[in-house]
Design an enzyme around this catalytic site. Structure first.
Site, PDB file in Angstrom:
ATOM      1  N   ASP A 118      75.146   5.985  63.789  1.00 23.05           N
ATOM      2  CA  ASP A 118      75.763   7.153  64.074  1.00 23.05           C
ATOM      3  C   ASP A 118      74.643   8.191  64.549  1.00 23.05           C
ATOM      4  O   ASP A 118      74.160   9.068  63.806  1.00 23.05           O
ATOM      5  CB  ASP A 118      76.307   7.765  62.711  1.00 23.05           C
ATOM      6  CG  ASP A 118      77.412   8.724  63.131  1.00 23.05           C
ATOM      7  OD1 ASP A 118      77.406   8.908  64.534  1.00 23.05           O
ATOM      8  OD2 ASP A 118      77.921   9.484  62.389  1.00 23.05           O
ATOM      9  N   CYS A 147      89.581  41.580  48.961  1.00 24.25           N
ATOM     10  CA  CYS A 147      89.019  42.324  47.915  1.00 24.25           C
ATOM     11  C   CYS A 147      89.041  43.672  48.429  1.00 24.25           C
ATOM     12  O   CYS A 147      88.731  43.852  49.782  1.00 24.25           O
ATOM     13  CB  CYS A 147      87.697  41.948  47.507  1.00 24.25           C
ATOM     14  SG  CYS A 147      86.655  43.405  46.774  1.00 24.25           S
ATOM     15  N   LYS A 200      84.902   0.334  63.066  1.00 23.06           N
ATOM     16  CA  LYS A 200      84.802   1.447  62.289  1.00 23.06           C
ATOM     17  C   LYS A 200      85.089   1.061  60.843  1.00 23.06           C
ATOM     18  O   LYS A 200      85.964   0.621  60.511  1.00 23.06           O
ATOM     19  CB  LYS A 200      85.413   2.590  62.858  1.00 23.06           C
ATOM     20  CG  LYS A 200      84.884   2.902  64.270  1.00 23.06           C
ATOM     21  CD  LYS A 200      84.203   4.357  64.304  1.00 23.06           C
ATOM     22  CE  LYS A 200      84.268   5.014  65.438  1.00 23.06           C
ATOM     23  NZ  LYS A 200      83.883   6.464  65.216  1.00 23.06           N
ATOM     24  N   GLU A 235      76.205  -6.193  64.576  1.00 21.22           N
ATOM     25  CA  GLU A 235      75.129  -5.068  64.317  1.00 21.22           C
ATOM     26  C   GLU A 235      75.828  -4.093  63.648  1.00 21.22           C
ATOM     27  O   GLU A 235      76.915  -3.740  63.967  1.00 21.22           O
ATOM     28  CB  GLU A 235      74.582  -4.876  65.338  1.00 21.22           C
ATOM     29  CG  GLU A 235      73.862  -5.738  66.359  1.00 21.22           C
ATOM     30  CD  GLU A 235      73.671  -5.522  67.737  1.00 21.22           C
ATOM     31  OE1 GLU A 235      73.888  -4.190  68.308  1.00 21.22           O
ATOM     32  OE2 GLU A 235      72.926  -6.350  68.392  1.00 21.22           O
ATOM     33  N   CYS A 250      81.573  46.645  46.899  1.00 15.90           N
ATOM     34  CA  CYS A 250      81.541  45.383  46.354  1.00 15.90           C
ATOM     35  C   CYS A 250      80.161  44.579  47.153  1.00 15.90           C
ATOM     36  O   CYS A 250      79.962  44.548  48.285  1.00 15.90           O
ATOM     37  CB  CYS A 250      82.847  44.523  47.254  1.00 15.90           C
ATOM     38  SG  CYS A 250      82.889  42.557  46.572  1.00 15.90           S
ATOM     39  N   LYS A 283      76.802  -0.241  63.484  1.00 20.28           N
ATOM     40  CA  LYS A 283      76.898   0.977  64.209  1.00 20.28           C
ATOM     41  C   LYS A 283      76.190   2.161  63.936  1.00 20.28           C
ATOM     42  O   LYS A 283      76.727   2.611  62.974  1.00 20.28           O
ATOM     43  CB  LYS A 283      78.340   1.030  64.582  1.00 20.28           C
ATOM     44  CG  LYS A 283      78.652   2.279  65.658  1.00 20.28           C
ATOM     45  CD  LYS A 283      80.038   2.106  66.003  1.00 20.28           C
ATOM     46  CE  LYS A 283      80.452   3.296  67.083  1.00 20.28           C
ATOM     47  NZ  LYS A 283      79.920   4.661  66.945  1.00 20.28           N
ATOM     48  N   TYR A 289      69.385  -1.741  70.743  1.00 19.69           N
ATOM     49  CA  TYR A 289      70.437  -2.761  70.670  1.00 19.69           C
ATOM     50  C   TYR A 289      70.916  -3.578  71.787  1.00 19.69           C
ATOM     51  O   TYR A 289      71.743  -4.214  71.967  1.00 19.69           O
ATOM     52  CB  TYR A 289      71.633  -2.188  69.753  1.00 19.69           C
ATOM     53  CG  TYR A 289      71.980  -0.911  70.070  1.00 19.69           C
ATOM     54  CD1 TYR A 289      72.692  -0.798  71.485  1.00 19.69           C
ATOM     55  CD2 TYR A 289      72.076  -0.035  69.433  1.00 19.69           C
ATOM     56  CE1 TYR A 289      73.252   0.184  71.798  1.00 19.69           C
ATOM     57  CE2 TYR A 289      72.339   1.360  69.942  1.00 19.69           C
ATOM     58  CZ  TYR A 289      72.899   1.384  71.054  1.00 19.69           C
ATOM     59  OH  TYR A 289      73.389   2.591  71.533  1.00 19.69           O
ATOM     60  N   CYS A 311      88.892  41.812  41.834  1.00 19.03           N
ATOM     61  CA  CYS A 311      87.918  40.881  42.883  1.00 19.03           C
ATOM     62  C   CYS A 311      86.770  40.485  41.660  1.00 19.03           C
ATOM     63  O   CYS A 311      86.517  41.302  40.759  1.00 19.03           O
ATOM     64  CB  CYS A 311      87.066  41.852  43.703  1.00 19.03           C
ATOM     65  SG  CYS A 311      85.489  41.236  44.075  1.00 19.03           S
ATOM     66  N   CYS A 357      83.616  42.956  42.107  1.00 17.41           N
ATOM     67  CA  CYS A 357      83.497  44.210  41.765  1.00 17.41           C
ATOM     68  C   CYS A 357      84.530  44.641  40.997  1.00 17.41           C
ATOM     69  O   CYS A 357      84.562  45.959  40.914  1.00 17.41           O
ATOM     70  CB  CYS A 357      83.370  44.877  43.261  1.00 17.41           C
ATOM     71  SG  CYS A 357      84.785  44.774  44.313  1.00 17.41           S
TER      72      CYS A 357
HETATM   73  S1  IVH Z   1      76.356  -1.260  72.163  1.00 14.76           S
HETATM   74  C1  IVH Z   1      78.019  -1.765  76.042  1.00 14.76           C
HETATM   75  N1  IVH Z   1      75.513  -1.386  69.524  1.00 14.76           N
HETATM   76  O1  IVH Z   1      77.895   3.628  69.672  1.00 14.76           O
HETATM   77  C2  IVH Z   1      77.514  -1.841  74.846  1.00 14.76           C
HETATM   78  N2  IVH Z   1      76.422   0.651  70.569  1.00 14.76           N
HETATM   79  O2  IVH Z   1      80.899   4.446  70.110  1.00 14.76           O
HETATM   80  C3  IVH Z   1      77.236  -0.512  74.636  1.00 14.76           C
HETATM   81  N3  IVH Z   1      76.042   2.676  68.773  1.00 14.76           N
HETATM   82  O3  IVH Z   1      77.702   4.873  72.812  1.00 14.76           O
HETATM   83  C4  IVH Z   1      77.187  -0.023  73.085  1.00 14.76           C
HETATM   84  N4  IVH Z   1      75.176   1.298  67.236  1.00 14.76           N
HETATM   85  O4  IVH Z   1      75.621   5.285  71.162  1.00 14.76           O
HETATM   86  C5  IVH Z   1      75.789  -0.544  70.623  1.00 14.76           C
HETATM   87  N5  IVH Z   1      74.535  -1.647  67.586  1.00 14.76           N
HETATM   88  C6  IVH Z   1      74.926  -0.728  68.567  1.00 14.76           C
HETATM   89  C7  IVH Z   1      75.130   0.387  68.225  1.00 14.76           C
HETATM   90  C8  IVH Z   1      75.846   1.395  69.424  1.00 14.76           C
HETATM   91  C9  IVH Z   1      75.325   2.763  67.730  1.00 14.76           C
HETATM   92  C10 IVH Z   1      76.560   3.697  69.668  1.00 14.76           C
HETATM   93  C11 IVH Z   1      76.417   4.018  70.962  1.00 14.76           C
HETATM   94  C12 IVH Z   1      77.645   3.877  71.684  1.00 14.76           C
HETATM   95  C13 IVH Z   1      78.350   4.274  70.733  1.00 14.76           C
HETATM   96  C14 IVH Z   1      79.788   3.907  70.980  1.00 14.76           C
END
Ligand code: IVH
Length: 676
Positions: A125, A432, A322, A121, A438, A123, A234, A416, A419
């Site tokens: 932010d 400055c 990541k 999935e 200024c 991730k 998730y 500057c 000024c």
């Molecule tokens: S699963 C035990 N799935 O990423 C599994 N986390 O760096 C727990 N996060 O604290 C997390 N998207 O806040 C999971 N598709 C996703 C996610 C996800 C974002 C975040 C979550 C976690 C952090 C870890």
């Protein structure tokens, strides 16, 4: 008719109310979860208004899960603590493809199988939340906190339109479920909100994550409701009945119950498929309207998950893979110099506009002249820029182009640019010397005086200050208190109401606390912490003015440079005149009462470093609390550090603290300590 009369609604009214709610819920689902609306906004509004009207007529029919009841409840004094059903774990993260192979190899070895299936999935932010539903109704939601205990933010979560208050029940819906998800703010909304904050002269948020966090941690849900937050779910952490054999099925069920789930997600039969998903998402990343910082790879089979178990803070069966930080290549059109309130000159590179992660970048700070020299950036150069979560991007490096002819090295100006006063060098910084003549320094100084941490004059932001100074209406702090409505009405963007509001805000700022006032004066080396130290020590402005350099040096935490700077400031007749005039105009700086003076200060002499995200405090709040108790917060860990407060996803400071044997506090321990 009396709105609160007990006129009992007929069965037909009840049926109509039920039908309206059902329709609105359905359209909310299509709009916010599926992004596939089926009716026009006007038609939706009509349904909504009809329901509102019926509920007004028959308050007895109002139920907490009604679509009209998302924003409700009085502002809270504070959030209450919630112990999570099961710990909300964090994830180990990797950046390198070799580590993905190693992860797969380790799992197959431990499970003694040739192949495992992964669910992958994006991730997101954002902020992790726990959501509890009972009998299909949203009961409670909380922040992750330290993973074990979070804060109850139910009222705020209810305002998120993609979060169903009422699940779509079907035969598979258990009586009680605990779901984990991520709350985030889409990029266009983040940019728009920051634009509005800047316009108001308020501080902006560095990235959508901070803005989402700030929004979720509002004590007044009406404020949260104005922030278009989004949630995606998730993980099904707990469910009464219906144990699902795989993660995939569990998440599919979340979708079937009407919850928003990650999109896209994929089942991968091999690690090559995982790598392909990572590549696809990295490519799509810039076209998404929200921030993702990688993918999450999870073993699909839940019995395998159970067998692998978890380490102290993260599961062994999942990993965050990541993306590298966002970098783009562009050209430097020009290097200009901006002048801050202290007179410091900052070189700024003007760039050929380039999109970095959905944001168009056309300026990047070069920090100071030393940095320009070190990176050897010149006009016309090709450079790599990075936006690492911050709004102001950074130039990472120059990219040499074979055969290019380069311009001259950049040199600090002798005069500057604003000024024309002489420029002097102090270490790596250039200043400055124009001070009062200024206008750049004057504007910066007035903005600082009016800013949130100082006199907090709402409405006196960058744009207004610039006009006031350019029009010659404000040449020092005292002039702020001489402004008339007529003068303000002449400024661009002001009308009767906003002018009255600004005058009221100025009036309100006439009784500042001593530390805020001292901070607002913008004395060199007097930041908010030193201002507090001075205020606590002297208690009254007259005492600070009268302090000699020797007196000042007696104070712990006041070094020679600061003592000299404070003494020089108050020895300058022009500064004293402005203070005197402010007093004449009604500004009364509050004295610190002896009551406040005797507040216990258990952290005196203790040095704290904060790392990682805290759920219960913003950075600013944590810092304030520490300082109220007499401690101080520094940015890097050394042997002198007494405590490192490590929130979730701590940075390298955590490792340094471990290495140096500095005491590490998690959020719960820190919270207990400050409550004391
Ligand atoms: S699963 C035990 N799935 O990423 C599994 N986390 O760096 C727990 N996060 O604290 C997390 N998207 O806040 C999971 N598709 C996703 C996610 C996800 C974002 C975040 C979550 C976690 C952090 C870890």
């Amino acid at each position: 008719m009396d709105l609160f009369s007990s006129d009992s609604p007929s069965q037909t009214v009840q049926a109509r109310v039920d039908a309206l709610r059902e329709q609105i819920r359905h359209h909310d689902y299509l709009y916010y979860v599926k992004s596939r609306p089926k009716i026009a906004d006007s038609e939706y509004d009509r349904l909504f208004k009809e329901l509102q009207k019926l509920e007004e007529q028959y308050p007895a029919l109002i139920t907490p899960d009604s679509p009209t009841q998302r924003v409700g409840g009085a502002p809270l004094g504070q959030f209450s603590k919630v112990k999570h059903d099961r710990p909300l774990l964090s994830l180990d993260s990797i950046l390198d493809v070799d580590d993905v192979w190693a992860f797969d190899a380790r799992l197959r070895r431990e499970l003694e199988v040739d192949q495992v299936e992964y669910a992958v999935e994006p991730k997101y932010d954002g902020l992790s939340v726990e959501l509890v539903y009972e009998s299909g109704l949203f009961l409670r939601g909380s922040t992750r906190g330290d993973g074990v205990t979070g804060e109850d933010i139910t009222l705020n979560l209810r305002t998120i339109r993609s979060l169903p208050l009422h699940l779509q029940s079907n035969s598979t819906l258990p009586d009680r479920i605990v779901v984990r998800g991520e709350v985030y703010l889409p990029l266009p909304d983040f940019q728009e909100l920051n634009r509005r904050l800047t316009e108001r002269g308020d501080g902006t948020f560095a990235n959508p994550r901070n803005m989402a966090s700030g929004s979720l941690r509002q004590l007044d849900p009406r404020l949260t409701a104005t922030r278009p937050l989004v949630v995606t779910c998730y993980d099904l952490m707990v469910s009464s009945g219906n144990p699902f054999a795989t993660h995939w099925e569990a998440v599919s069920s979340l979708a079937a119950w009407g919850l928003p789930i990650p999109k896209p997600r994929r089942l991968c039969g091999s690690i090559e498929d995982v790598l392909a998903f990572h590549r696809d998402m990295a490519q799509k990343r810039d076209s998404l309207s929200y921030e993702i910082d990688g993918i999450v790879v999870k073993i699909n089979d839940r019995s395998f998950q159970d067998r692998l178990g978890e380490k102290s803070r993260s599961p062994r069966w999942a990993i965050a893979y990541k993306f590298p930080a966002r970098k783009e290549v562009t050209k430097v059109q020009d290097i200009v110099v901006s002048v801050g309130r202290t007179g410091a000159l900052t070189p700024v590179a003007l760039l050929d506009p380039v999109e970095v992660g959905g944001v168009t970048i056309s300026r990047a700070t070069l920090h100071n002249m030393e940095e320009v020299a070190r990176k050897d950036v010149r006009v016309g150069d090709t450079v790599k820029v990075e936006r690492a979560g911050d709004v102001i991007p950074d130039i990472v490096e120059r990219i040499p182009i074979p055969g290019e002819t380069r311009g001259a090295s950049f040199r600090a100006p002798d005069h500057c640019p604003v000024c024309d006063s002489m420029v002097v060098q102090e270490g790596p910084l250039f200043y400055c010397t124009g001070q009062t003549v200024c206008t750049a320094q004057l504007k910066g100084g007035i903005e600082h005086f009016a800013s949130k941490g100082a006199l907090n004059i709402e409405g006196l932001g960058k744009k207004t200050v610039a006009q006031l100074v350019d029009e010659g209406l404000v040449a020092d702090f005292a002039d702020i208190y001489r402004l008339t409505k007529e003068q303000i009405l002449h400024l661009e963007g002001f009308a009767e109401k906003s002018a009255t509001q600004l005058l009221a805000a100025i009036e309100q700022s006439k009784a500042p606390s001593l530390d805020r006032f001292l901070f607002g004066l913008g004395i060199h080396h007097v930041g908010s912490h030193v201002a507090k130290v001075l205020a606590n020590h002297y208690g009254a402005l007259e005492m600070v003015i009268a302090a000699t350099e020797e007196d000042l040096l007696q104070i712990h935490e006041i070094g020679p440079e600061t003592a000299h700077s404070v003494m020089t400031f108050f020895a300058e007749p022009r500064n004293l005149t402005v203070l005197y005039q402010m007093n004449e105009l009604g500004v009364r700086v509050k004295k610190i009462s002896s009551d406040e003076g005797v507040q216990p200060k258990p952290f005196v002499g203790k040095i704290f470093v904060l790392t990682g995200g805290l759920d219960g405090f913003t950075r600013q709040e944590a810092k304030q609390r520490i300082e109220q108790l007499g401690g101080r917060v520094t940015s890097s860990v050394s042997k002198k550090t007494d405590y490192v407060v490590a929130g979730h996803d701590p940075g390298s400071k955590f490792d340094t603290a471990k290495k140096l044997g500095v005491q590490i506090l998690n959020e719960a321990e820190f919270s207990n300590l400050v409550k004391g």
